[in-house]
Design a protein around this motif. Structure first.
Motif, PDB file in Angstrom:
ATOM      1  N   PRO A  39      20.806 -15.371  -9.738  1.00  0.00           N
ATOM      2  CA  PRO A  39      21.386 -16.627  -9.258  1.00  0.00           C
ATOM      3  C   PRO A  39      20.519 -17.272  -8.172  1.00  0.00           C
ATOM      4  CG  PRO A  39      22.513 -14.786  -8.249  1.00  0.00           C
ATOM      5  CD  PRO A  39      21.577 -14.195  -9.263  1.00  0.00           C
ATOM      6  N   LEU A  40      20.738 -18.570  -7.947  1.00  0.00           N
ATOM      7  CA  LEU A  40      19.957 -19.319  -6.974  1.00  0.00           C
ATOM      8  C   LEU A  40      20.486 -19.018  -5.567  1.00  0.00           C
ATOM      9  CD1 LEU A  40      17.696 -21.359  -6.535  1.00  0.00           C
ATOM     10  CD2 LEU A  40      19.384 -23.190  -6.820  1.00  0.00           C
ATOM     11  N   VAL A  41      19.660 -18.361  -4.758  1.00  0.00           N
ATOM     12  CA  VAL A  41      20.077 -17.932  -3.421  1.00  0.00           C
ATOM     13  C   VAL A  41      19.047 -18.374  -2.390  1.00  0.00           C
ATOM     14  CG1 VAL A  41      20.682 -15.982  -1.928  1.00  0.00           C
ATOM     15  CG2 VAL A  41      21.250 -15.903  -4.367  1.00  0.00           C
ATOM     16  N   TYR A  42      19.518 -19.042  -1.356  1.00  0.00           N
ATOM     17  CA  TYR A  42      18.688 -19.420  -0.219  1.00  0.00           C
ATOM     18  C   TYR A  42      19.257 -18.763   1.035  1.00  0.00           C
ATOM     19  CZ  TYR A  42      16.719 -23.238  -3.051  1.00  0.00           C
ATOM     20  OH  TYR A  42      16.090 -23.970  -4.015  1.00  0.00           O
ATOM     21  N   THR A  92      25.657 -23.308  -9.438  1.00  0.00           N
ATOM     22  CA  THR A  92      25.996 -23.072  -8.034  1.00  0.00           C
ATOM     23  C   THR A  92      24.814 -22.442  -7.301  1.00  0.00           C
ATOM     24  OG1 THR A  92      28.328 -22.749  -8.585  1.00  0.00           O
ATOM     25  CG2 THR A  92      27.589 -21.895  -6.460  1.00  0.00           C
ATOM     26  N   ALA A  93      24.585 -22.903  -6.077  1.00  0.00           N
ATOM     27  CA  ALA A  93      23.569 -22.312  -5.201  1.00  0.00           C
ATOM     28  C   ALA A  93      24.275 -21.623  -4.038  1.00  0.00           C
ATOM     29  CB  ALA A  93      22.622 -23.387  -4.678  1.00  0.00           C
ATOM     30  N   LEU A  94      23.848 -20.413  -3.730  1.00  0.00           N
ATOM     31  CA  LEU A  94      24.391 -19.663  -2.602  1.00  0.00           C
ATOM     32  C   LEU A  94      23.460 -19.825  -1.406  1.00  0.00           C
ATOM     33  CD1 LEU A  94      26.410 -17.549  -1.423  1.00  0.00           C
ATOM     34  CD2 LEU A  94      24.840 -15.778  -2.283  1.00  0.00           C
ATOM     35  N   ILE A  95      24.019 -20.241  -0.267  1.00  0.00           N
ATOM     36  CA  ILE A  95      23.256 -20.322   0.966  1.00  0.00           C
ATOM     37  C   ILE A  95      23.828 -19.307   1.955  1.00  0.00           C
ATOM     38  CG2 ILE A  95      24.678 -22.311   1.684  1.00  0.00           C
ATOM     39  CD1 ILE A  95      21.081 -21.525   2.877  1.00  0.00           C
ATOM     40  N   VAL A  96      22.988 -18.412   2.434  1.00  0.00           N
ATOM     41  CA  VAL A  96      23.388 -17.388   3.402  1.00  0.00           C
ATOM     42  C   VAL A  96      22.792 -17.788   4.750  1.00  0.00           C
ATOM     43  CG1 VAL A  96      23.418 -14.929   3.920  1.00  0.00           C
ATOM     44  CG2 VAL A  96      23.230 -15.690   1.542  1.00  0.00           C
ATOM     45  N   PHE A  97      23.630 -18.036   5.756  1.00  0.00           N
ATOM     46  CA  PHE A  97      23.102 -18.544   7.023  1.00  0.00           C
ATOM     47  C   PHE A  97      23.972 -18.135   8.202  1.00  0.00           C
ATOM     48  CE2 PHE A  97      26.274 -21.803   6.251  1.00  0.00           C
ATOM     49  CZ  PHE A  97      26.618 -22.266   7.508  1.00  0.00           C
ATOM     50  N   GLY A  98      23.482 -18.443   9.413  1.00  0.00           N
ATOM     51  CA  GLY A  98      24.282 -18.270  10.621  1.00  0.00           C
ATOM     52  C   GLY A  98      23.611 -17.516  11.747  1.00  0.00           C
ATOM     53  N   SER A  99      22.519 -16.770  11.452  1.00  0.00           N
ATOM     54  CA  SER A  99      21.881 -15.973  12.487  1.00  0.00           C
ATOM     55  C   SER A  99      20.614 -15.342  11.920  1.00  0.00           C
ATOM     56  CB  SER A  99      22.826 -14.868  12.982  1.00  0.00           C
ATOM     57  OG  SER A  99      22.150 -13.934  13.803  1.00  0.00           O
ATOM     58  N   PHE A 100      19.690 -14.984  12.793  1.00  0.00           N
ATOM     59  CA  PHE A 100      18.546 -14.185  12.356  1.00  0.00           C
ATOM     60  C   PHE A 100      19.037 -12.858  11.776  1.00  0.00           C
ATOM     61  CE2 PHE A 100      16.270 -17.194  14.929  1.00  0.00           C
ATOM     62  CZ  PHE A 100      14.983 -17.213  14.427  1.00  0.00           C
ATOM     63  N   LEU A 101      20.091 -12.293  12.368  1.00  0.00           N
ATOM     64  CA  LEU A 101      20.643 -11.032  11.864  1.00  0.00           C
ATOM     65  C   LEU A 101      21.198 -11.209  10.459  1.00  0.00           C
ATOM     66  CD1 LEU A 101      22.531  -9.850  15.093  1.00  0.00           C
ATOM     67  CD2 LEU A 101      20.347  -8.994  14.201  1.00  0.00           C
ATOM     68  N   THR A 102      21.835 -12.328  10.208  1.00  0.00           N
ATOM     69  CA  THR A 102      22.391 -12.621   8.882  1.00  0.00           C
ATOM     70  C   THR A 102      21.280 -12.671   7.837  1.00  0.00           C
ATOM     71  OG1 THR A 102      24.085 -13.960   9.977  1.00  0.00           O
ATOM     72  CG2 THR A 102      23.837 -14.228   7.586  1.00  0.00           C
ATOM     73  N   VAL A 103      20.220 -13.390   8.159  1.00  0.00           N
ATOM     74  CA  VAL A 103      19.091 -13.520   7.242  1.00  0.00           C
ATOM     75  C   VAL A 103      18.446 -12.159   6.999  1.00  0.00           C
ATOM     76  CG1 VAL A 103      16.789 -14.499   6.973  1.00  0.00           C
ATOM     77  CG2 VAL A 103      18.670 -15.928   7.808  1.00  0.00           C
ATOM     78  N   ALA A 104      18.261 -11.389   8.071  1.00  0.00           N
ATOM     79  CA  ALA A 104      17.651 -10.061   7.917  1.00  0.00           C
ATOM     80  C   ALA A 104      18.489  -9.173   7.010  1.00  0.00           C
ATOM     81  CB  ALA A 104      17.477  -9.414   9.282  1.00  0.00           C
TER      82      ALA A 104
END
Length: 418
Positions: free
Chosen positions: A295-298, A398-410
């Motif tokens: 799936p499309l994930v950013y 649908t595209a999933l965007i994961v965000f909110g913090s450097f910890l979240t991205v890591a």
């Protein structure tokens, strides 16, 4: 946790654990201790030209842009950034490359022996360690990202060749104040008399300009001295005799325009073709980074109102292409969560919320309270748990965007790598 210094043969992880525990506070504003240690170990006497980069958002992308264009002209470049995503080694780059652990261990050993009884925080150790490494490599240019604010940040012990402020917005309000004027004044503390001070913010607080004039800094201001004009897929940059147009890079074009102005002011700007090549090849981890195609994930480190507004623009581009947006959010408790959600909510169709771990972490249930009561959101105990549950449900539209913090991205990057 023992506060006995590790040995030279210890691992970098051992040293990082030691640095994390040797000072009772994670943040202690002020320059006296850091400057004294730097003098004691003789790391400020250097021929490297230092560009000091402050700002609420965009420091890392501006530094990456400067790094690319300086390297393209054959200069040697040391770059310091924080925080890191996965590995501590990400914080220090020589000519665009991370270093082996032993360079960091050597620097920490030097500092720990040289500081005597003076306490240093984790960030202060890291900053001085980076300066020690840059002196060791005798690089032509150092790109030094300011950590918190500017005036009392550990990086501000240096004598900059130029100072840069990328953007100014509200973040770390407990340290910097709750207005853009207060935040701007603190960040302007990296200016020096007679030294170029380039400001890329599009609505510069008067406190920044007033302080620059007060100390007779060589101010170069957006909208007054240089102009950034965005279009759908290109941007125009104008400064003095320069009038260039480039394709929008992977980083915010505003940061690219600021970097171009810095180089032009310092007589370091490459030719137009080289600029276009550098911009087309730019990418920065965790800044609207695509992690998966199907799936499309950013993922994006957006964690304050300004960065959330930029992310909202990127999500609108996905919506214009026909995608629904599923947002997975995990944040720290001390961030302006209400403003972040307000900036981005109109672009999101489906919500998932996750808890982070650590002393500053926010839990998913509290995050849910910042959403409109009509919005239903799934809550998870961790980013990994959320991705395990959500990823199989993401449809092709649908595209999933994961965000909110450097910890979240890591957490997202590590989960998908595994």
């Amino acid at each position: 946790m023992s506060k006995i210094p590790p040995s030279q043969s210890s691992s970098l992880d051992d040293w990082l654990c030691y640095l994390d525990n040797v000072h009772p506070a994670s943040i202690e504003m002020g320059l006296e201790r850091v400057a004294q240690v730097a003098t004691q170990v003789d790391i400020l006497d250097t021929n490297s030209k230092i560009i000091l980069i402050g700002g609420t958002n965009g420091k890392g992308t501006t530094a990456r842009c400067l790094e690319s264009m300086l390297l393209a002209q054959g200069y040697s470049v040391g770059t310091y950034a924080s925080p890191h995503l996965i590995r501590y080694n990400e914080r220090v780059r020589i000519n665009g490359k991370e270093l082996d652990d032993h360079y960091h261990i050597d620097a920490f050993q030097l500092l720990d022996e040289g500081r005597k009884d003076l306490p240093l925080t984790y960030f202060e150790f890291g900053t001085l360690g980076a300066l020690a490494i840059f002196k060791r490599f005798a690089v032509d240019y150092v790109l030094l990202e300011v950590g918190l604010g500017g005036r009392y940040d550990a990086t501000n012990i240096v004598t900059p060749f130029a100072s840069v402020i990328t953007t100014i917005d509200l973040d770390h309000k407990e340290y910097l104040g709750d207005t853009r004027e207060l935040v701007g004044y603190d960040k302007a503390g990296i200016f020096r008399t007679g030294t170029p001070a380039i400001v890329g913010d599009l609505d510069i607080p008067a406190t920044v300009i007033d302080y620059g004039k007060e100390i007779a800094a060589d101010l170069v201001l957006s909208k007054r001295d240089f102009i950034f004009t965005p279009n759908i897929d290109r941007f125009r940059w104008q400064y003095q005799d320069y009038d260039y147009e480039f394709a929008n890079p992977a980083i915010p074009a505003q940061n690219a325009a600021t970097a171009l102005t810095v180089l032009a002011k310092l007589d370091l700007l490459p030719d137009e073709a080289k600029i276009a090549h550098c911009l087309s090849a730019l990418s920065v981890e965790g800044r609207f980074q695509q992690l998966s195609e199907k799936p499309l994930v950013y993922t994006d480190v957006a964690h304050n109102p300004e960065s959330a507004r930029y992310l909202a623009g990127k999500l609108q581009q996905l919506r214009d292409r026909g995608f629904k947006i599923h947002a997975l959010v995990a944040m720290l408790a001390d961030k302006d969560k209400a403003a972040v959600f307000e900036s981005i909510s109109a672009k999101v169709d489906i919500w998932s919320l996750a808890s982070l771990s650590g002393p500053r972490a926010e839990n998913a249930a509290n995050l849910a309270s910042y959403l409109d009561q009509s919005v239903q959101a799934q809550c998870f105990d961790s980013v990994a748990e959320a991705l395990t549950h959500v990823m199989p449900t993401i449809s092709d539209d649908t595209a999933l965007i994961v965000f909110g913090s450097f910890l979240t991205v890591a957490d997202a990057i590590q989960h998908l790598q595994n």
